[in-house]
Design a protein around this motif. Structure first.
Motif, PDB file in Angstrom:
ATOM      1  N   UNK A 180     -10.088  -4.681 -16.346  1.00 19.24           N
ATOM      2  CA  UNK A 180     -10.263  -3.320 -15.843  1.00 19.24           C
ATOM      3  C   UNK A 180      -9.520  -3.061 -14.544  1.00 19.24           C
ATOM      4  N   UNK A 181      -9.376  -4.063 -13.688  1.00 18.55           N
ATOM      5  CA  UNK A 181      -8.689  -3.826 -12.423  1.00 18.55           C
ATOM      6  C   UNK A 181      -7.215  -3.515 -12.667  1.00 18.55           C
ATOM      7  N   UNK A 182      -6.610  -4.153 -13.671  1.00 19.34           N
ATOM      8  CA  UNK A 182      -5.217  -3.875 -13.989  1.00 19.34           C
ATOM      9  C   UNK A 182      -5.083  -2.458 -14.546  1.00 19.34           C
ATOM     10  N   UNK A 183      -6.013  -2.083 -15.415  1.00 12.05           N
ATOM     11  CA  UNK A 183      -5.974  -0.730 -15.964  1.00 12.05           C
ATOM     12  C   UNK A 183      -6.179   0.323 -14.880  1.00 12.05           C
ATOM     13  N   UNK A 184      -7.052   0.033 -13.932  1.00  9.77           N
ATOM     14  CA  UNK A 184      -7.312   0.972 -12.858  1.00  9.77           C
ATOM     15  C   UNK A 184      -6.055   1.206 -12.023  1.00  9.77           C
TER      16      UNK A 184
END
Length: 272
Positions: free
Chosen positions: A121-125
């Motif tokens: 999720x951090x990469x997508x964010x």
């Protein structure tokens, strides 16, 4: 005890969410991953409540997880994302003063789940906020912040929305939406477990096991934590942008979960 089979099953669900272009299918797979993690956590809690030997074998632990390098702007929003994931998975978190790392307190399998979700999720964010800024959606918008004036007066000051303020608001709203989605999935899994046991008049057993787990993690945290003060996810000085937050919320609703997309940094970390 770490359950590698469980992590493999969760990872498979997350990859299915990642690989579908259908937003509703992605949501279903994401919910399934969180519900599977919750169901496993419930099973462990119930087993421990009935088996003294299991309680000795499995106890809460601490783990330090890297967030980013000192001086990198926006680390608070990365921390916010980890914190909301942790809250949905029975993990308590302390945050370094400069937001470069967090310390997680909880059962090993729950912390593993948090890391698996965060890594995707951090990469997508970050990617979604980059795309938002490239689109120019923030241009022509304003940010607002409360400032003090002489005589104790406080007024709302508005100014053109800068790129960094847009990014911080976008990512903060993204994280908040993810937290809501994961919490909803966790609550549904817990309700399902209680309903399934009610026919056998064992619902009270599950409820007690979950409460005992909560108390155990809470007590462990009080004994082990050296934190002072409280952490806040955003700074009022950065300014507030409704437009950027709406965009971040929409991106959080659309986010797909997949653990295999990450920067080439150590597990859980972002490169500067």
């Amino acid at each position: 005890m770490r359950d590698d089979k469980l992590l493999t099953r969760i990872a498979a669900l997350l990859r299915q969410a990642e690989n579908t272009d259908n937003e509703h299918e992605a949501e279903t797979f994401m919910q399934a991953a969180q519900r599977l993690a919750t169901a496993s956590s419930i099973d462990l809690a119930v087993a421990r409540s009935h088996d003294p030997a299991a309680r000795k074998r499995t106890a809460p632990i601490t783990r330090q997880i890297a967030i980013g390098e000192a001086g990198k702007r926006g680390l608070k929003t990365y921390v916010q994302l980890f914190v909301v994931i942790a809250r949905a998975n029975d993990v308590t978190v302390d945050v370094a003063g400069n937001s470069t790392f967090v310390i997680a307190y909880g059962f090993e399998s729950d912390i593993d789940t948090c890391e698996a979700l965060y890594t995707s999720l951090v990469v997508q964010m970050v990617a979604a906020s980059d795309a938002y800024l490239r689109s120019g959606g923030h241009r022509g918008q304003v940010s607002a912040r409360v400032v003090s004036r002489g005589g104790g007066r406080r007024i709302v000051e508005q100014k053109p929305l800068s790129g960094i303020t847009a990014r911080l608001n976008f990512q903060s709203a993204f994280a908040a939406r993810i937290g809501a989605r994961l919490t909803e999935a966790r609550d549904a899994a817990q309700a399902e477990a209680l309903a399934a046991e009610s026919a056998g008049d064992r619902a009270a057993s599950t409820a007690i096991a979950l409460r005992n787990k909560e108390v155990e993690v809470s007590g462990f945290y009080r004994r082990e934590s050296k934190a002072r003060g409280s952490w806040r996810p955003t700074s009022a000085a950065a300014g507030y942008s409704e437009a950027a937050r709406r965009a971040g919320d929409r991106a959080g609703r659309r986010a797909k979960i997949g653990p295999d997309r990450e920067f080439g940094a150590p597990r859980g970390a972002l490169e500067g």
